[in-house]
Design an enzyme around this catalytic site. Structure first.
Site, mmCIF file in Angstrom:
data_model
loop_
_atom_site.group_PDB
_atom_site.id
_atom_site.type_symbol
_atom_site.label_atom_id
_atom_site.label_comp_id
_atom_site.label_asym_id
_atom_site.label_seq_id
_atom_site.Cartn_x
_atom_site.Cartn_y
_atom_site.Cartn_z
ATOM 1 C CG HIS A 1 -1.738 5.221 -0.780
ATOM 2 N ND1 HIS A 1 -2.501 5.744 0.236
ATOM 3 C CD2 HIS A 1 -2.544 4.357 -1.436
ATOM 4 C CE1 HIS A 1 -3.715 5.219 0.197
ATOM 5 N NE2 HIS A 1 -3.760 4.360 -0.796
ATOM 6 C CD1 TRP B 1 -11.641 -6.358 -0.462
ATOM 7 C CD2 TRP B 1 -9.790 -5.948 0.743
ATOM 8 N NE1 TRP B 1 -11.466 -4.993 -0.382
ATOM 9 C CE2 TRP B 1 -10.350 -4.714 0.336
ATOM 10 C CE3 TRP B 1 -8.625 -5.933 1.505
ATOM 11 C CZ2 TRP B 1 -9.773 -3.483 0.672
ATOM 12 C CZ3 TRP B 1 -8.054 -4.710 1.846
ATOM 13 C CH2 TRP B 1 -8.638 -3.503 1.426
ATOM 14 N NE ARG C 1 -4.257 1.705 1.707
ATOM 15 C CZ ARG C 1 -4.765 2.689 2.444
ATOM 16 N NH1 ARG C 1 -4.270 2.948 3.629
ATOM 17 N NH2 ARG C 1 -5.769 3.394 2.002
HETATM 18 FE FE1 DDH Z 1 -6.354 -0.367 -1.543
HETATM 19 N N1 DDH Z 1 -7.298 0.089 0.200
HETATM 20 N N2 DDH Z 1 -7.667 0.785 -2.557
HETATM 21 N N3 DDH Z 1 -5.321 -0.695 -3.241
HETATM 22 N N4 DDH Z 1 -5.013 -1.410 -0.480
HETATM 23 C C1 DDH Z 1 -6.965 -0.352 1.447
HETATM 24 C C2 DDH Z 1 -5.996 -1.252 1.771
HETATM 25 C C3 DDH Z 1 -5.097 -1.757 0.843
HETATM 26 C C4 DDH Z 1 -8.742 1.451 -2.034
HETATM 27 C C5 DDH Z 1 -9.033 1.603 -0.689
HETATM 28 C C6 DDH Z 1 -8.363 0.948 0.319
HETATM 29 C C7 DDH Z 1 -5.642 -0.232 -4.476
HETATM 30 C C8 DDH Z 1 -6.838 0.370 -4.814
HETATM 31 C C9 DDH Z 1 -7.755 0.860 -3.923
HETATM 32 C C10 DDH Z 1 -3.932 -2.080 -1.010
HETATM 33 C C11 DDH Z 1 -3.449 -1.975 -2.302
HETATM 34 C C12 DDH Z 1 -4.097 -1.296 -3.332
HETATM 35 C C13 DDH Z 1 -7.846 0.250 2.405
HETATM 36 C C14 DDH Z 1 -7.791 0.024 3.906
HETATM 37 C C15 DDH Z 1 -8.719 1.042 1.715
HETATM 38 C C16 DDH Z 1 -9.855 1.863 2.277
HETATM 39 C C17 DDH Z 1 -6.785 0.986 4.558
HETATM 40 C C18 DDH Z 1 -6.721 0.768 6.043
HETATM 41 O O1 DDH Z 1 -7.756 0.984 6.698
HETATM 42 O O2 DDH Z 1 -5.648 0.364 6.538
HETATM 43 C C19 DDH Z 1 -9.552 1.975 -3.104
HETATM 44 C C20 DDH Z 1 -10.811 2.794 -2.920
HETATM 45 C C21 DDH Z 1 -8.956 1.589 -4.271
HETATM 46 C C22 DDH Z 1 -9.461 1.820 -5.648
HETATM 47 O O3 DDH Z 1 -10.278 2.787 -5.841
HETATM 48 C C23 DDH Z 1 -9.220 1.034 -6.656
HETATM 49 C C24 DDH Z 1 -4.579 -0.490 -5.397
HETATM 50 C C25 DDH Z 1 -4.604 -0.053 -6.868
HETATM 51 C C26 DDH Z 1 -3.606 -1.151 -4.697
HETATM 52 C C27 DDH Z 1 -2.275 -1.635 -5.180
HETATM 53 O O4 DDH Z 1 -1.424 -1.955 -4.422
HETATM 54 C C28 DDH Z 1 -1.988 -1.724 -6.616
HETATM 55 C C29 DDH Z 1 -3.351 -2.936 0.000
HETATM 56 C C30 DDH Z 1 -2.164 -3.878 -0.196
HETATM 57 C C31 DDH Z 1 -4.079 -2.728 1.168
HETATM 58 C C32 DDH Z 1 -3.875 -3.402 2.528
HETATM 59 C C33 DDH Z 1 -3.073 -2.518 3.449
HETATM 60 C C34 DDH Z 1 -2.888 -3.078 4.833
HETATM 61 O O5 DDH Z 1 -2.420 -2.315 5.681
HETATM 62 O O6 DDH Z 1 -3.187 -4.241 5.090
#
Ligand code: DDH
Length: 281
Positions: free
Chosen positions: A38, A178, A34
């Site tokens: 980001h 998920w 993540r």
């Molecule tokens: Fe995500 N994401 N993401 N995400 N994401 C969250 C957690 C993680 C959205 C929302 C959230 C991508 C796209 C989207 C990862 C990777 C990627 C969380 C929870 C939210 C909310 C955060 C928290 O509470 O800690 C949304 C909306 C989108 C979208 O619109 C498509 C993408 C493109 C990626 C990527 O890596 C390519 C990962 C890994 C996590 C888990 C993090 C954790 O701490 O565990």
């Protein structure tokens, strides 16, 4: 003082610090992924601002964006790696951490290139509000990822990263994982989207969807379910064909972490000569 960075050693050090027994599901891997995403996902193709160069999250302007809540854990876990490799940039470290984490958790090998530099002040840090909001749907996804230069299908592929990790109520407001095994990179996320029925979760938190058929409550965001409306066939294909997902994901994640990286851009500090740069001394 040597300017060289031993990226193989960096990879090993990142892998070693993924193991965090007291943290989440015992692994910092998901939060590293993540962090990488980001750091890159602020990119705007029209203004050529944002992206994975610069490591802007070191500054309050970007690090304090509510969308980045929780990513300080990843940055703190990685600090010993940075301390050990003094010529490694934060921007390279954070993107490489995502790549190593995916590989270590059983995912595909992803192409990664060094050469990102760190901003020395916050003047080039992009404005807040460029990252997606999980409570919205396909129009929002198209606006946010279209700004980065991604197609509908690429959004679906990138979202497969939600095979990993979980939502934390104290970070995003959403809660839960998920999939059943959130520290293993797989295509389970698409199987969940294809095969399970998702109902709005009954709680006082933000709108999310729930299913507990497997004996543990799993979740989906509005943005996750929106993928079925964007291209259901591709979601189903990835559910049925893990190799196709892994191949596509490796390509699109490599593209993501290159956003905003112009190694010749005179506006950035010159990258130090790296040990693995091509060419004889
Ligand atoms: Fe995500 N994401 N993401 N995400 N994401 C969250 C957690 C993680 C959205 C929302 C959230 C991508 C796209 C989207 C990862 C990777 C990627 C969380 C929870 C939210 C909310 C955060 C928290 O509470 O800690 C949304 C909306 C989108 C979208 O619109 C498509 C993408 C493109 C990626 C990527 O890596 C390519 C990962 C890994 C996590 C888990 C993090 C954790 O701490 O565990």
């Amino acid at each position: 003082m040597s300017k060289e960075v031993d990226y193989d050693a960096v990879r090993k050090d990142i892998a070693a610090c993924m193991e965090q027994p007291g943290y989440d599901d015992g692994s910092a891997g998901p939060v590293f992924v993540r962090l990488a995403w980001h750091s890159a996902g602020t990119y705007c193709k029209d203004t050529k601002t944002g992206g994975s160069n610069g490591a802007g999250m070191r500054y309050e302007k970007e690090g304090g964006d509510p969308a980045n809540a929780g990513l300080q854990h990843a940055r703190v876990f990685l600090e010993p790696v940075k301390a050990k490799h003094e010529n490694l940039s934060y921007a390279d470290l954070w993107t490489l951490a995502g790549v190593v984490a995916i590989e270590e958790m059983g995912g595909p090998k992803i192409e990664w290139k060094a050469g990102r530099t760190d901003f020395t002040d916050d003047s080039k840090v992009p404005p807040r509000g460029r990252l997606p909001d999980g409570a919205q749907a396909e129009d929002h996804l198209r606006a946010v990822f279209g700004r980065m230069g991604f197609t509908d299908d690429e959004i679906i592929t990138l979202s497969g990263a939600h095979n990993l990790g979980r939502c934390h109520a104290d970070r995003s407001g959403f809660e839960g994982p998920w999939v059943m095994r959130p520290t293993v990179f797989s295509n389970q996320y698409y199987k969940m989207l294809k095969n399970m029925e998702w109902k709005p979760k009954e709680w006082s938190g933000p709108k999310q969807y729930a299913n507990d058929d497997l004996g543990q409550e799993l979740m989906m965001l509005e943005t996750d379910l929106a993928l079925l409306k964007m291209n259901k066939d591709l979601v189903h294909k990835y559910a049925d064909d893990k190799d196709a997902f892994f191949d596509d994901f490796a390509k699109v994640f490599a593209k993501l972490i290159e956003l905003g990286v112009d190694r010749k851009d005179a506006g950035y500090e010159a990258a130090p000569k790296k040990s693995n740069d091509a060419g004889a001394p």
